[in-house]
Write a protein that holds these residues in place. Sequence first.
Motif, short mmCIF file in Angstrom:
data_model
loop_
_atom_site.label_atom_id
_atom_site.label_comp_id
_atom_site.label_asym_id
_atom_site.label_seq_id
_atom_site.Cartn_x
_atom_site.Cartn_y
_atom_site.Cartn_z
N PHE A 32 8.78 -2.22 -12.54
CA PHE A 32 7.69 -1.37 -12.06
C PHE A 32 6.39 -2.01 -12.54
N PRO A 33 5.54 -2.51 -11.63
CA PRO A 33 4.36 -3.31 -12.01
C PRO A 33 3.42 -2.61 -12.98
N ASP A 34 2.79 -3.40 -13.85
CA ASP A 34 1.87 -2.82 -14.82
C ASP A 34 0.67 -2.17 -14.16
N THR A 35 0.28 -2.68 -12.97
CA THR A 35 -0.84 -2.07 -12.25
C THR A 35 -0.50 -0.65 -11.80
N LEU A 36 0.74 -0.43 -11.40
CA LEU A 36 1.16 0.91 -10.99
C LEU A 36 1.38 1.80 -12.21
N ILE A 37 1.75 1.19 -13.34
CA ILE A 37 1.86 1.96 -14.58
C ILE A 37 0.49 2.54 -14.93
N TYR A 38 -0.56 1.74 -14.68
CA TYR A 38 -1.91 2.24 -14.91
C TYR A 38 -2.18 3.48 -14.06
N CYS A 39 -1.78 3.42 -12.79
CA CYS A 39 -1.99 4.55 -11.88
C CYS A 39 -1.29 5.81 -12.42
N VAL A 40 -0.08 5.62 -12.91
CA VAL A 40 0.67 6.75 -13.47
C VAL A 40 -0.04 7.30 -14.70
N TRP A 41 -0.51 6.40 -15.57
CA TRP A 41 -1.24 6.85 -16.77
C TRP A 41 -2.46 7.66 -16.41
#
Length: 292
Positions: A32-41
Motif C-alpha cells: 500500500f503506497p506511502d502516498t496513500l498512507i498519507y491520505c489515510v492519515w
Amino acid sequence: MKSKLWLIYALITTISWGIWGAFTGFPAENGFPDTLIYCVWAITMVPPALIVLKLNNWKLEYDKKAIMYGSIIGLLGAGGQMILFHAVTVGPTYLIFPIISLSPMVTIILSYTFLKERTGILGTIGIILAIVALPLFEYSNGESDTDYGYLWFIYAIFILLAWGLQAYFMKLANATMNGESIFFYMMLTGLLLIPVAWFMTDFNKPINYGADGPWLAAGIQILNSIGALCLVFAFRYGKAMVVSPLTNAGAPLITAIISMIILGFVPNGYKIAGIILAVIAAVLLAIDPEEN
C-alpha cells in the motif's frame, strides 16, 4: 482524579505514538503506497479535530493572522508526515524516530535567535548532546548492521527541521490563538494536501487494497491522531515541562524498542549510543525551565 488527568492523557499519547511509530511502515511493506498512507492519515485527523472543536463550543478563529499561522503550522506538520511515510519505507524506524525527537533543538535555536528567548543550562546541554548524537546514527566505522543506505537519514533530518519549525510557529500562534483552532487548521491543511499525495501515487503498479493495506494503515494512523488529541488535553491539565519529556522522548524510545524486537537484532554500538544520547537530549530540551 482531575489532578491526574494530565498523566492519563500523556501516557495515552506516549504509548499510542510509540506503537504507531513502530508499525507505521507495515502497510507500505504490504504493497500500500506511502502516498496513500498519507491520505489515510489525513482522514484520521478529522474526528479528533472535530471533537476538540466541539468541546470548545465550535469557537474557531478565522482572522487573517489565525489562518496564516494555522496554514504554516499545518503545512509543516503535514509535509513532515508525508516525508515520514516514505522515510519508514526506506529506513529503520528504530533510528528515524529518535532523530525526529530532537526537533525541539530547532525550536530553541529559532526562539533564541528571533524571539530573544534564552535557554538554560539543560537546554544547552541538550543541544550539544543532539549535535553529538546525529552523526552516530550514520557512523559505522566500517561495520554495517543494515542495508538501508543513507537516504532515510536525510529524510529524518528534513522531518526534524519541519517539525522544529512547526513548534516555533506554534509558539508564535499560541499568543493569539487557542489550541483547538491550531489543531483544526492542522487537520484542514492535511486534507488539502491529499490531492498532491494522490497525484504522486503510481497507480500503474499493483496496489494492495486488502485488509493489510488501507485498513491496516487506518488502524495504525488512528493511533497517531488519538495521541495528538490526548496531547492537547495533557497540556491543558498538566505542566509542559513534565508532559513534553514524557511524550517527546518516551514515544521514540518505545518505537525503537518495539522495532528492534520485531526486526530481531540489535544495531551496532554507535547507533545504540546515538539512540541513548537522542533520548537524553530530548528530555533535557523538553524540561529546560528557561524554555518552558
